[in-house]
Design a protein around this motif. Structure first.
Motif, PDB file in Angstrom:
ATOM      1  N   UNK A 244       0.779  -1.278  -0.091  1.00  0.00           N
ATOM      2  CA  UNK A 244      -0.006   0.047  -0.008  1.00  0.00           C
ATOM      3  C   UNK A 244       0.890   1.190   0.080  1.00  0.00           C
ATOM      4  N   UNK A 245       1.904   1.110   0.825  1.00  0.00           N
ATOM      5  CA  UNK A 245       3.026   2.344   0.805  1.00  0.00           C
ATOM      6  C   UNK A 245       3.571   2.498  -0.812  1.00  0.00           C
ATOM      7  N   UNK A 246       3.840   1.516  -1.309  1.00  0.00           N
ATOM      8  CA  UNK A 246       4.388   1.701  -2.631  1.00  0.00           C
ATOM      9  C   UNK A 246       3.350   2.185  -3.535  1.00  0.00           C
ATOM     10  N   UNK A 247       2.221   1.883  -3.526  1.00  0.00           N
ATOM     11  CA  UNK A 247       1.054   2.487  -4.295  1.00  0.00           C
ATOM     12  C   UNK A 247       0.918   3.822  -4.138  1.00  0.00           C
ATOM     13  N   UNK A 248       0.910   4.248  -2.869  1.00  0.00           N
ATOM     14  CA  UNK A 248       0.623   5.687  -2.424  1.00  0.00           C
ATOM     15  C   UNK A 248       2.094   6.538  -3.199  1.00  0.00           C
ATOM     16  N   UNK A 249       2.992   5.819  -2.936  1.00  0.00           N
ATOM     17  CA  UNK A 249       4.276   6.608  -3.424  1.00  0.00           C
ATOM     18  C   UNK A 249       4.293   6.651  -4.946  1.00  0.00           C
ATOM     19  N   UNK A 250       3.668   5.786  -5.830  1.00  0.00           N
ATOM     20  CA  UNK A 250       3.544   5.974  -7.150  1.00  0.00           C
ATOM     21  C   UNK A 250       2.616   6.952  -7.638  1.00  0.00           C
ATOM     22  N   UNK A 251       1.453   6.986  -6.897  1.00  0.00           N
ATOM     23  CA  UNK A 251       0.337   7.974  -7.262  1.00  0.00           C
ATOM     24  C   UNK A 251       0.911   9.468  -6.900  1.00  0.00           C
ATOM     25  N   UNK A 252       1.651   9.464  -5.711  1.00  0.00           N
ATOM     26  CA  UNK A 252       2.177  10.965  -5.360  1.00  0.00           C
ATOM     27  C   UNK A 252       3.152  11.403  -6.233  1.00  0.00           C
ATOM     28  N   UNK A 254       3.037  10.826  -9.579  1.00  0.00           N
ATOM     29  CA  UNK A 254       2.627  11.217 -10.734  1.00  0.00           C
ATOM     30  C   UNK A 254       1.892  12.874 -10.686  1.00  0.00           C
ATOM     31  N   UNK A 255       1.767  13.318  -9.384  1.00  0.00           N
ATOM     32  CA  UNK A 255       0.906  14.484  -9.151  1.00  0.00           C
ATOM     33  C   UNK A 255       1.629  15.449  -8.636  1.00  0.00           C
ATOM     34  N   UNK A 256       3.199  15.703  -8.749  1.00  0.00           N
ATOM     35  CA  UNK A 256       3.891  16.582  -8.249  1.00  0.00           C
ATOM     36  C   UNK A 256       3.800  17.940  -9.005  1.00  0.00           C
ATOM     37  N   UNK A 263       6.318  19.757   0.372  1.00  0.00           N
ATOM     38  CA  UNK A 263       5.570  19.003   1.403  1.00  0.00           C
ATOM     39  C   UNK A 263       5.569  17.516   1.167  1.00  0.00           C
ATOM     40  N   UNK A 264       5.470  16.963   0.023  1.00  0.00           N
ATOM     41  CA  UNK A 264       5.518  15.728  -0.405  1.00  0.00           C
ATOM     42  C   UNK A 264       6.908  15.255  -0.002  1.00  0.00           C
ATOM     43  N   UNK A 265       7.801  16.180  -0.316  1.00  0.00           N
ATOM     44  CA  UNK A 265       9.435  15.598   0.099  1.00  0.00           C
ATOM     45  C   UNK A 265       9.359  15.515   1.366  1.00  0.00           C
ATOM     46  N   UNK A 266       9.145  16.555   2.141  1.00  0.00           N
ATOM     47  CA  UNK A 266       9.196  16.166   3.712  1.00  0.00           C
ATOM     48  C   UNK A 266       8.448  15.171   4.122  1.00  0.00           C
ATOM     49  N   UNK A 267       7.300  14.846   3.572  1.00  0.00           N
ATOM     50  CA  UNK A 267       6.364  13.447   3.889  1.00  0.00           C
ATOM     51  C   UNK A 267       7.309  12.292   3.736  1.00  0.00           C
ATOM     52  N   UNK A 276       9.853   8.137  -3.705  1.00  0.00           N
ATOM     53  CA  UNK A 276       9.413   9.203  -3.670  1.00  0.00           C
ATOM     54  C   UNK A 276      10.288  10.526  -3.223  1.00  0.00           C
ATOM     55  N   UNK A 277      11.149  10.197  -2.432  1.00  0.00           N
ATOM     56  CA  UNK A 277      12.069  11.337  -2.055  1.00  0.00           C
ATOM     57  C   UNK A 277      12.865  11.682  -3.341  1.00  0.00           C
ATOM     58  N   UNK A 278      13.344  10.750  -4.100  1.00  0.00           N
ATOM     59  CA  UNK A 278      14.170  10.836  -5.055  1.00  0.00           C
ATOM     60  C   UNK A 278      13.395  11.622  -6.389  1.00  0.00           C
ATOM     61  N   UNK A 279      12.239  11.140  -6.595  1.00  0.00           N
ATOM     62  CA  UNK A 279      11.312  11.837  -7.520  1.00  0.00           C
ATOM     63  C   UNK A 279      11.360  13.280  -7.385  1.00  0.00           C
ATOM     64  N   UNK A 280      10.973  13.616  -5.936  1.00  0.00           N
ATOM     65  CA  UNK A 280      10.650  14.989  -5.434  1.00  0.00           C
ATOM     66  C   UNK A 280      11.996  15.863  -5.872  1.00  0.00           C
ATOM     67  N   UNK A 281      13.056  15.369  -5.570  1.00  0.00           N
ATOM     68  CA  UNK A 281      14.472  16.077  -5.696  1.00  0.00           C
ATOM     69  C   UNK A 281      14.695  16.052  -6.957  1.00  0.00           C
ATOM     70  N   UNK A 282      14.425  15.269  -7.761  1.00  0.00           N
ATOM     71  CA  UNK A 282      14.472  15.229  -9.236  1.00  0.00           C
ATOM     72  C   UNK A 282      13.727  16.241  -9.907  1.00  0.00           C
ATOM     73  N   UNK A 283      12.384  16.160  -9.622  1.00  0.00           N
ATOM     74  CA  UNK A 283      11.703  17.410 -10.016  1.00  0.00           C
ATOM     75  C   UNK A 283      11.917  18.635  -9.602  1.00  0.00           C
TER      76      UNK A 283
END
Length: 323
Positions: A244-252, A254-256, A263-267, A276-283
């Motif tokens: 469930x955690x991985x699914x939520x990561x994937x959904x977030x 796609x919504x950056x 805020x998502x990076x802090x979460x 999710x952290x790597x995706x936020x920093x790359x974005x």
């Protein structure tokens, strides 16, 4: 196959692995491809103007396909959750009550397993024996209780005889547990109070536990949907539900956007979501978006409460020469 008359050896001339269907709709009276005749072939296979042909034919019986419907296990479990049949645990979430099944929760979450069946969980049902439901054990406890109450009653009556009428002694005598035994079924378990989750989030959380799928969110606005996914990620991390955690990561991921990525990076940092952290920093580092991100409210919160993440962002930026 052609058979050499003298030696009896067979030579494969034509073979087909695919079955040939002979019926009225697809009539077939022969083959369009034939073997070319040469003098060498005639010399080896003709004997007294006779040609020996060996055929191997396999007849395949017609088979019938049985339609197997798709699995409806998740639908059945969703119905079980909604119908509350056989539920043995109750959750109270900000005034709303949810009924569930301990064994199913424990099967899906290691946290629930430890809570319900661990050494500190169900103390009344250890070592495979449920003492709370054992009527012999209940009878022994009741007998001990009655003997103790009767002895106490005798002492109180003697005191009442010495002191005369006394309201306090009368109240104690009335409250003594003297009477017929009541060996009912195992007492119901107490309610479990959830203080750190909203009812809508807990309902969606139970839906995933029972069906292994995210609940439908078509009625939610995009911002509300993102908030719901954030809360579900927190719940998944708390109760050890990695899928469930991985699914939520994937959904977030796609919504950056520039307003929410900080805020998502802090979460992601708080709940150890490395992907999710790597995706936020790359974005944040891509397409010169860093200035817009730094102007958002989420970045101010990130800088105040997760300064180590800011350091990580700038270190990666320095390595990639994007700042």
């Amino acid at each position: 196959m052609l058979v050499e008359p003298v030696k009896g050896q067979s030579t494969v001339v034509l073979s087909s692995e695919e079955p040939q269907v002979f019926d009225r709709e697809r009539p077939s009276w022969g083959l369009r491809r034939f073997m070319k005749t040469t003098a060498e072939v005639e010399w080896a296979n003709l004997w007294n103007d006779c040609l020996v042909i060996e055929c191997e034919v396999t007849v395949i019986k017609e088979t019938f396909d049985v339609h197997v419907p798709p699995s409806d296990l998740s639908d059945n479990l969703a119905t079980l959750l909604e119908g509350k049949k056989g539920a043995d645990v109750t959750f109270k979430v900000q005034g709303e009550v949810f009924s569930a099944h301990k064994i199913l929760l424990a099967m899906r979450s290691p946290v629930f397993e430890a809570e319900f069946y661990g050494p500190l969980g169900n103390k009344g049902a250890q070592n495979g024996h449920d003492w709370l439901a054992d009527k012999n054990w209940q009878a022994n406890i009741w007998h001990f209780q009655q003997v103790t109450a009767l002895k106490l009653a005798k002492i109180l009556l003697v005191l009442r005889g010495w002191l005369g009428a006394n309201q306090l002694l009368d109240k104690i005598l009335v409250c003594l547990p003297i009477g017929k035994p009541n060996f009912g079924s195992k007492p119901s378990s107490p309610d479990i109070t959830i203080d750190d989750m909203q009812p809508a989030v807990f309902r969606a959380f139970l839906h995933f536990i029972y069906t292994d799928s995210m609940p439908p969110m078509r009625d939610l606005e995009e911002d509300d949907k993102i908030e719901m996914v954030k809360h579900l990620l927190v719940a998944a991390d708390k109760y050890g539900m990695e899928r469930m955690k991985r699914i939520c990561e994937g959904m977030l991921c796609k919504s950056l956007d520039v307003e929410t990525v900080a805020a998502i990076l802090a979460l992601a940092d708080q709940h150890h979501c490395s992907n999710l952290k790597d995706a936020c920093i790359e974005f944040m580092l891509s397409s010169n978006r860093m200035n817009d991100v730094m102007a958002s409210q989420g970045y101010a919160h990130l800088k105040r409460y997760s300064s180590d993440v800011i350091v990580d962002v700038f270190e990666r930026a320095a390595r990639s020469c994007k700042i």
